[in-house]
Design an enzyme around this catalytic site. Structure first.
Site, short mmCIF file in Angstrom:
data_model
loop_
_atom_site.label_atom_id
_atom_site.label_comp_id
_atom_site.label_asym_id
_atom_site.label_seq_id
_atom_site.Cartn_x
_atom_site.Cartn_y
_atom_site.Cartn_z
CG HIS A 211 -1.42 -1.66 4.58
ND1 HIS A 211 -2.50 -1.12 3.92
CD2 HIS A 211 -1.25 -0.88 5.69
CE1 HIS A 211 -2.95 -0.06 4.58
NE2 HIS A 211 -2.20 0.10 5.67
CD GLU A 212 0.86 -1.58 8.78
OE1 GLU A 212 1.34 -0.45 8.98
OE2 GLU A 212 -0.36 -1.81 8.84
CG HIS B 38 1.85 3.18 6.16
ND1 HIS B 38 0.97 4.16 5.78
CD2 HIS B 38 1.09 2.16 6.66
CE1 HIS B 38 -0.27 3.76 6.03
NE2 HIS B 38 -0.22 2.55 6.55
#
Length: 632
Positions: A429-430, A433
């Site tokens: 998820h990170e 980004h």
């Protein structure tokens, strides 16, 4: 997990890790000889940019000098009484830095582990440099005059016997080559190519030793064995060109410790395509024996500070990153395992995204772009067990050419506390980004997901990729997944609903965004829509079993990777700060470009199901439309 956006994040500091003179060695050989017992000791010194600029501010430059001449002057001024030669591999990198390498000599013979590298900046001044030149007493007499050293054939016999190399040297004949005191051996068997030998000096324990550097390539090992030139039974050091690494980790596709056990994984970059040409432990200039390479430096950061370069990393001379973990341990007790897991997950995701189109030119995260475009100098700095927070994680994405930064925290919601590095979905998820901020609006503009709806999609993309990757063989359209459940110790996860194609389990539609004012809620709606997209494409094309996709005419052949590819390609097409409708259109356009629109109906079926039908009109009020386009 809020993806922090710091457009002004400072550029990475110059590398400060001294490299060994060759690639990492592969540990215990198949013949029972521990090659690592023959490793070189590290002798290199490195002057990073700040120190260098202070040291050489008065260094004499000439505007008529090219970068090689300037570098040569520095070496001469540093060691005025030493002899050396310029290695013919100098070049100017894509970042404008000129790289020049030198080899120290004695009586015209190379000192094989005595090197000097100089990096010249765009302004023509010395940027950084490093060296491992021998500074002890030089041999007074030229060995080539008296020739008081053994025949190279004896050195070959000595290497084969001592190291149990599977080469038969009984009929070997040394045939001279062009270079001075360099030979190839004819009449041997067992090697993939003819063994070679070259007379070189070797620095060891403060002295120079005259040796035969015997080269043998037998497949599993490609050895440079430094055999004493007088005592052929003595092997001083060995280098193995074959890089090998082992990791004990939760394998790709296992989201967290509830889904399986750690396993041994060997040389994973061999299965992840062309995204890591230097393996995971090299950057084209240096090879590392810690969790650092061209894509990722992974380290702990218990203080939560901004410094990372000299922070603790697991180290293994044989690249065997094998550590223990149990759920009864506190995070500090398994930090080596956690850092290794973070390093493995981010590198694997980097390589997967590379095959899907997140390349150098697209603004990916690499220190060395290897001449393939983009800015380089921007790997993703990944901090495990970062002390700046708890129960969360973040990723900072500056423009291309400046490093990304991931901060992974421990979660205090369980006893013992849990480490987010062990939940792959959080890491993915990170990192996503970074993907979305580099692609939306272009690599040089990290300000294109700032508006509320666009920022929400940034969160949703992170959940989408995390969920797509954790799908298992045997999962179906009816399989549901949560986000952050293990780390948070929260049944049902940290989102309002699990990701599900079932409208009773997850009833979100686009109209629900109307009442939201926080990016994670909006992101859950977007990821819910994309979860339907994902399963519609899997239903059409299957899931695929391999980490890396197979392609036909540029399109992944399985539905999972096709969905990830179309979402990625869509990011490159949509405008700066897009809304849901524009993102929907961009994904459909991406399919048009990639497959001539073969998946339009499968895509629109998912979008229309969640309120983004073909007749949706974007306005101040978000009103669902469930229409399908003509032809579907």
């Amino acid at each position: 997990m809020h993806g922090l956006l710091l457009a002004g994040l400072a550029a990475a500091l110059p590398l400060g890790v001294a490299g060994l003179p060759a690639r990492q060695q592969s540990g215990l050989s198949p013949r029972g000889i521990d090659i690592n017992a023959y490793r070189f000791a590290s002798m290199a010194k490195y002057s990073e940019h700040k120190t260098t600029s202070q040291m050489v501010h008065s260094f004499s430059y000439s505007k008529d000098d090219d970068y090689v001449a300037t570098a040569t002057k520095l070496v001469k001024s540093t060691f005025p009484n030493m002899t050396f030669r310029t290695v013919k591999d100098h070049y100017i990198g894509t970042n404008g830095i000129g790289h020049v390498h030198f080899k120290q000599t004695a009586h015209g013979i190379d000192i094989d582990n005595a090197d000097f590298n100089v990096n010249i900046g765009r302004d023509g001044k010395v940027f950084t440099f490093g060296n491992s030149f021998f500074e002890g007493e030089m041999p007074k007499t030229n060995p080539l005059t008296k020739r008081d050293f053994s025949d190279p054939v004896k050195a070959l016999h000595g290497a084969v016997k001592t190291l149990k190399i599977p080469v038969k040297p009984e009929s070997a004949k040394a045939m001279p080559m062009k270079e001075v005191e360099t030979f190839k051996f004819e009449g041997t068997s067992g090697a993939l190519s003819e063994p070679k030998a070259k007379l070189v000096y070797l620095q060891k324990d403060g002295n120079l030793h005259l040796t035969w550097r015997v080269e043998t390539d037998v497949g599993d090992n490609w050895l440079l064995s430094y055999v004493d030139a007088k005592e052929s039974e003595t092997v001083h050091n060995v280098v193995d060109y074959v890089a090998s690494a082992d990791y004990k980790v939760f394998a790709w596709g296992l989201n967290d410790p509830t889904e399986g056990q750690p396993t041994m994984i060997k040389d994973p970059w061999n299965t992840t395509g062309s995204g890591s040409p230097f393996t995971w432990h090299g950057d084209g200039q240096m090879d590392y024996t810690v969790t650092r390479g061209n894509n990722v430096p992974a380290q702990d950061n218990p203080s939560g500070g901004s410094q990372w370069e000299n922070n603790y990393r697991p180290e293994s001379a044989e690249l065997s990153f094998v550590y223990e973990y149990s759920e009864q341990m506190e995070p500090e007790q398994y930090k080596d395992f956690a850092i290794t897991q973070l390093f493995y997950t981010v590198n694997t995701f980097h390589d997967v995204l590379y095959t899907l189109g997140f390349t150098e030119e697209a603004g990916n995260f690499q220190m060395n772009n290897n001449g393939k475009g983009g800015q380089g100098n921007d790997f993703a700095i990944c901090n495990a067990q970062d002390g700046s927070g708890t129960n969360n994680a973040n990723f900072a994405t500056p423009p291309d050419g400046q490093p990304g930064r991931m901060r992974m925290y421990t979660w205090t919601t369980a006893q013992p506390s849990r480490d987010g590095d062990l939940e792959a979905g959080i890491v993915i998820h990170e990192y996503t980004h970074g993907l979305s901020n580099r692609l939306c609006g272009g690599p040089a503009n990290s300000n294109c997901l700032n508006e509320l709806e666009a920022g929400g999609m940034g969160e949703g993309w992170g959940d989408f990729y995390a969920t797509a990757i954790r799908l298992k063989q045997g999962d179906t359209h009816d399989t549901d997944y949560t986000m952050g459940e293990w780390a948070a110790n929260q049944k049902g996860g940290i989102r309002e609903y699990p990701y599900s194609t079932n409208m009773q389990t997850n009833p979100y539609t686009y109209a629900d965004v109307q009442g939201m004012s926080e990016v994670h809620g909006i992101g859950t709606v977007w990821a819910t829509i994309l979860y339907d997209v994902l399963w519609n494409l899997i239903d059409e094309h299957g899931m695929g079993k391999n980490i890396m996709p197979k392609f036909v005419n540029g399109a992944p052949t399985d539905g999972r990777n096709l969905a990830m590819k179309l979402v990625l390609d869509g990011m490159t097409l949509m405008p700066c700060n897009p809304n849901f409708m524009q993102a929907r259109d961009a994904i459909i356009d991406a399919d048009q470009a990639l497959t001539n629109g073969q998946n339009k109906c499968a895509l629109m079926k998912a979008f229309a199901k969640r309120g983004l039908g073909s007749n949706y009109k974007h306005g101040k009020n978000r009103v669902n439309n469930f229409d399908m386009p003509a032809g579907c």
